[in-house]
Design an enzyme around this catalytic site. Structure first.
Site, mmCIF file in Angstrom:
data_model
loop_
_atom_site.group_PDB
_atom_site.id
_atom_site.type_symbol
_atom_site.label_atom_id
_atom_site.label_comp_id
_atom_site.label_asym_id
_atom_site.label_seq_id
_atom_site.Cartn_x
_atom_site.Cartn_y
_atom_site.Cartn_z
ATOM 1 N N ASP A 679 47.710 60.797 39.014
ATOM 2 C CA ASP A 679 46.571 61.615 38.510
ATOM 3 C C ASP A 679 47.037 62.363 37.478
ATOM 4 O OD1 ASP A 679 43.608 61.484 38.507
ATOM 5 O OD2 ASP A 679 43.919 63.445 39.418
ATOM 6 N N LYS A 683 46.288 63.615 33.540
ATOM 7 C CA LYS A 683 45.920 64.561 32.943
ATOM 8 C C LYS A 683 46.425 65.462 32.013
ATOM 9 C CE LYS A 683 42.899 65.558 37.140
ATOM 10 N NZ LYS A 683 42.924 66.451 38.332
#
Length: 815
Positions: A679, A683
């Protein structure tokens, strides 16, 4: 003399006719009045049906005649006392018998001519006006009935006859000079040739009848009584925010009526305009409403440069083009003569300055005969390939923006085209008169409602802009977003001039759409009562509704939902998303979405992809747009990982801390999604791309701190077991950091075209050291921020802050 015209709905029933009589009785006692009546609503259509059925040899015309008779006799029995009914019924039946005889003759010969159809259609007005005259007499008024065919003289163009004003004015003046009545009741729509043959003045011709009589008598005023309170800024059936126009010039009214405003029949205005007789449009059923006064401009200042907007649907565009037209005179003349021969009415004309092409708009019903006539006229040039065969485009509509003040108001055209462009409405042709009172655009017929609304919003509703929001995903984040939209609804209207409506919502089970808007106080009930969820159908519904200022909001983590963003953007629908999949997938897809947003003037906003509600991406965008260059990005981008390592202290086991984070909702149901670092990789990838770097996810190095056995565990329970098995591994990470006086943080870094993520020990003098709770922090080192980085810091996880970031993106897209 005052002339009053009452339309079909005003004459539609006994109760309506009673209301008409009340209006007439309430007119000033001294003076003379001419009342022109339309047929009872629906009767003209039935009369046409009678004629057509009889002409086709179908005996069903007798059933329709019976319906016409029944309606009139029922009206008589309700409208008049029983003592006078017999004489009136006798007269009505006499006229209906004549109508039946006429239809019988048509049935026998099996042919309906235009002349015969005019005779049939005349009976609607002849009957209704007779009933109105008798009602006025029974009320004690000095009233007479007069057949308009004895006053108005026309040519023999049956169905749409042209008036001989010289003969008409003479006969009208002569008749009125000999009469002493106070009230004259005339049938509208009907007239006669000089030989006494019945003609009609076109559908809507009762207005025209009233104007002809008003002009012949130099009337003080012409009242048009209908079922609406005047002309509106737009068709209220299309634009719910349309407002009445209290005053309008003759020229503006003519333009609006020509381009589809149904309140007044276009030819009506010319006869009274020449005599400067005011026209007052009033509502029979709300007689105290002001209505619309049509008159010469007298220096009155309109608030808006645009007075009204109207449109004509079912338009075809004809384009004659070819290099052989350039510099050769006569092509336009021959084109229009070919159309004239087939009696094709030209609504709009536009020609390129190079003379290479000329385009005209006509009614779609005329396009086949128009093409045949034009191709025949230019057959030689087409054969020699000097011009192309006539190009015909159907399924078009014209939208016209009208206003006397437009010519003195700069930027009107720009405002019009910008409003349409922002909402993905493609303009196929443009025409503007030299008087600058009218700008007409040709658009796809499917865009008419949206176009009328966005134009109306641009010119009449500037303080309040409507935004239509469609939300996919109404779980933790989506639910909070709906709560915030509901809470701030009035604030947005009062302070920002935004009327934000949630028009559609969907979750994995159901989807629902509101006719106007979904009630945010009870959106769960609306969703429960909705239809089964289907994201393809949800997307199709959004596109088919074609609402202005539409925004699609994706609160899911679905790859399938992320895959359809392009469909929205290329329809001019903005996309706001907290779903990171689209922007962290293949660079080509990410780039295509950015390009579509630019091309179709839609917003593609994803601030919450990084840092929830923090202005991480907007800050970066501002730096890049202002010419700064990003040298490095260093960040803690996982609120859940920051929470885990901030609480991995004082003897707590790593397993206990991760479970607590899951229980608090800081991690996904499978914590490995957060702990794996993927994750965070997404980003930092998004931030690198927004910095202008072409990079893929696999280009990012992931220094994972999780043992392989934990990552590859077959279930979440098995994963937790592996955390116990490897408890010493995690403990050693903490103890080493503690021994050095440092703290563990999962850090993302981008520099010199390379990116990485991984667990690091952070020294006390670093900005990351004191990062508490679930906060995120981003350090931008740029050419301008070289000595000290620009820092963005704050809560980087949680439904509330994520929803607020989505909320902010919705507002950005709207503004």
């Amino acid at each position: 003399m005052q002339v009053l015209k009452f339309g079909g709905t005003s004459m539609g029933s006994a109760q309506s006719i009673e209301q008409v009589c009340n209006i007439i009785r309430n007119k000033k006692p001294n003076g003379r009045f001419t009342i022109v009546a339309s047929a009872m609503s629906g009767i003209t259509d039935k009369l046409i049906q009678c004629g057509q059925l009889a002409g086709q040899g179908q005996e069903q015309y007798r059933n329709v005649l019976a319906e016409i008779e029944s309606k009139h006799l029922d009206t008589i029995r309700t409208l008049f006392p029983i003592t006078v009914q017999s004489g009136i019924i006798s007269q009505v039946k006499k006229r209906l018998n004549t109508l039946e005889t006429l239809c019988d003759g048509i049935f026998q010969v099996g042919e309906l001519s235009a002349r015969s159809l005019d005779k049939i259609m005349s009976f609607g007005e002849l009957l209704s006006s007779y009933l109105l005259a008798e009602k006025l007499k029974s009320a004690g008024l000095n009233a007479v009935w007069k057949d308009s065919r004895e006053l108005i003289v026309t040519d023999n163009n049956f169905g749409n006859a042209a008036v001989n004003f010289l003969a008409t004015n003479h006969q009208t003046a002569q008749y009125y000079q000999q009469q002493t009545a106070d009230f004259f009741v005339l049938p509208g729509f009907v007239a006669a040739t000089s030989d006494g043959e019945t003609t009609t003045l076109g559908r809507g011709g009762s207005d025209y009848t009233a104007a002809i009589i008003a002009a012949a008598l130099h009337a003080e005023v012409l009242d048009i009584w209908t079922d609406v309170s005047g002309m509106m800024t737009a068709d209220p059936r299309m634009v719910s925010q349309a407002i009445p126009i209290p005053h309008i010039s003759y020229e503006e009214a003519m333009e609006l009526s020509h381009f589809g405003a149904k309140v007044i029949y276009p030819p009506t205005i010319q006869p009274v305009m020449d005599k400067r007789i005011p026209i007052w449009i009033k509502n029979t059923f709300a007689p105290d409403d002001y209505g619309t006064l049509i008159r010469s401009q007298d220096g009155e200042t309109h608030v808006h440069p645009v007075t009204g907007i109207s449109g004509i649907q079912k338009i075809a565009l004809l384009t004659l083009e070819g290099s052989g037209m350039v510099g050769i005179p006569g092509f336009s003349k021959r084109l229009f003569e070919a159309l004239l021969t087939e009696r094709v009415n030209v609504i709009l004309i536009t020609q390129s300055s190079s003379e290479h092409s000329i385009t005209v708009g006509i009614h779609e019903a005329d396009m086949l005969k128009a093409k045949t006539a034009v191709d025949s006229e230019f057959s030689q040039e087409i054969l020699e390939k000097r011009i192309e065969p006539l190009i015909v485009e159907r399924d078009m509509s014209i939208v016209a923006v009208v206003g006397d003040k437009m010519k003195n108001h700069h930027g009107t055209s720009g405002k019009l085209f910008a409003a349409l462009g922002r909402n993905g409405v493609n303009i196929r042709a443009i025409a503007q008169g030299s008087t600058e009172k009218n700008i007409s655009v040709v658009i796809n017929k499917g865009d008419v409602k949206k176009a009328l609304n966005v134009i109306h919003e641009a010119f009449f509703e500037e303080p309040l802009k409507q935004v239509n929001v469609f939300i996919a995903g109404v779980g933790n984040v989506g639910g909070k977003l709906l709560e915030q939209l509901n809470q701030q609804h009035q604030f947005l209207m009062n302070e920002l001039g935004l009327h934000v409506r949630v028009t559609g919502i969907a979750n994995s089970r159901n989807m629902a759409f509101g006719h106007e808007a979904i009630n945010l106080h009870d959106w769960k009930s609306a969703l429960d009562a909705g239809e089964p969820s289907d994201m393809a159908a949800f997307a199709q519904k959004i596109k088919s509704l074609n609402l202005r200022n539409s925004v699609f909001v994706d609160n899911t983590a679905s790859k399938d939902v992320a895959a359809i963003y392009g469909e929205f953007l290329q329809h001019g629908i903005s996309v706001v998303t907290c779903n990171k999949i689209a922007c962290s997938s293949d660079y080509a897809y990410y780039k295509s979405l950015k390009d579509l947003a630019r091309k179709y003037n839609a917003s593609f906003l994803f601030e919450t992809n990084v840092g929830a509600g923090l202005p991480v991406i907007n800050t970066l965008n501002d730096l890049i747009r202002s010419g700064d260059k990003v040298n490095s990005i260093e960040a803690v981008l996982s609120g859940s990982l920051n929470f885990v390592f901030n609480n991995f202290v004082n003897g707590a086991s790593f397993r206990e801390v991760v479970k607590a984070a899951q229980d608090e909702g800081y991690t996904e149901p499978d914590p490995r999604i957060d702990l794996s670092g993927v994750d965070v990789m997404r980003k930092i990838l998004i931030l690198a791309r927004e910095s202008g770097v072409q990079m893929e996810l696999e280009d990012i190095t992931n220094h994972s701190f999780l043992p392989k056995e934990a990552l590859e565990a077959p279930s979440v329970d098995a994963f937790y077991e592996q955390l116990d098995v490897h408890a010493d591994h995690f403990l050693s990470l903490r103890e080493k950091a503690d021994a050095d006086g440092k703290r563990l943080k999962f850090v993302a870094r981008y520099e010199n075209g390379k990116a990485s993520v991984g667990l690091q020990s952070i020294a006390p003098d670093h900005p990351f050291f004191k990062l508490e709770g679930k906060d995120n922090i981003v350090l931008y080192t740029t050419n301008r921020y070289a000595a000290q980085p620009l820092i963005v810091k704050g809560a980087g996880a949680g439904a509330d802050v994520t929803a607020s970031g989505i909320f902010a993106d919705i507002i950005r897209s709207a503004r």
